[in-house]
Design a protein around this motif. Structure first.
Motif: not given
Length: 236
Positions: A223, A184-188, A225, A227, A201-204
């Motif tokens: 990156g 789960q990432a808030s940004a790429a 953000g 993760i 990628k952003k999201g799950e």
């Protein structure tokens, strides 16, 4: 404990049906060996770990329950029917909790319907589940439930991070097989592991290629953000 048993399909064998457990046999899975012989040679190649992880065959879980009591034969058959309606409906492997194995569960299904009279001889019911080879931890890695911590197997670790440019970290996989985490990432972002760069990628997301091997996994995350890596240990 007389109340020791299994929880399956939303009900417990003792608390919901009064079944006492006479015996259990939790079989171990066998390796799934994929061997190819070379023509005109005694040499064999083993492709069992072609993708880096030894594969295993399904395991069997066999439980013998006592279903006798102060009741007539008709009442006994009604009770047996209720039990079968509990065990048989799932059409795929679902969670099975065995009181003997706290902290883990199996994914299991009853394949053969125990409706033959032989299964009920002497007021006993023998039921065999076909299960996924590994038992799975109740909680994901990085959990903070101290009462659930197992000092033999567990690793106290952080699996969620805030990234500001770059972070070098280690994720532990205390299980016996490769883990494929949901990320789960808030940004790429990018993850570099063992010289290979993975794009996140952003999201799950999850990748068949990105795995955490048993033991330590050194990661460089690039990156900005937050993760997190969501995975559970799986044990034989």
């Amino acid at each position: 404990m007389i109340w020791s048993g299994i929880e399956y399909n939303g009900k417990h064998s003792y608390r919901d049906f009064g079944l006492t457990l006479e015996s259990r046999k939790i079989g171990n899975p066998s390796k799934n060996k994929i061997l190819e012989s070379i023509p005109f040679s005694n040499t064999q190649y083993d492709f069992s770990s072609l993708y880096g992880d030894q594969e295993y065959l399904e395991r069997e879980l066999t439980y013998v329950f006592n279903i006798t009591g102060e009741m007539g034969r008709n009442h006994l058959y009604v009770r047996e029917t209720d039990i079968l309606h509990w065990l048989m409906p799932p059409s795929k492997k679902i969670k099975l909790k065995d009181d003997k194995l706290p902290g883990f569960y199996f994914l299991a299904e009853v394949i053969e319907n125990p409706d033959d009279e032989d299964y009920f001889v002497g007021g006993k019911l023998t039921i065999t589940f076909t299960a996924y080879p590994f038992k799975i931890a109740d909680y994901e890695e990085g959990h903070d439930r101290w009462d659930e911590f197992n000092f033999l197997w567990d690793v106290a670790q952080t699996t969620s991070f805030t990234i500001s440019g770059r972070l070098d970290t280690i994720l532990h996989n205390p299980g016996a097989k490769h883990a494929r985490p949901a990320i789960q990432a808030s940004a790429a972002m990018q993850i570099i592991k063992e010289g290979v760069t993975y794009q996140v990628k952003k999201g799950e997301s999850a990748s068949f290629d990105f795995v955490l091997k048993p033991g330590q996994n050194h990661l460089r995350i690039i990156g900005n953000g937050t993760i997190s890596f969501n995975y559970r240990k799986e044990m034989i």
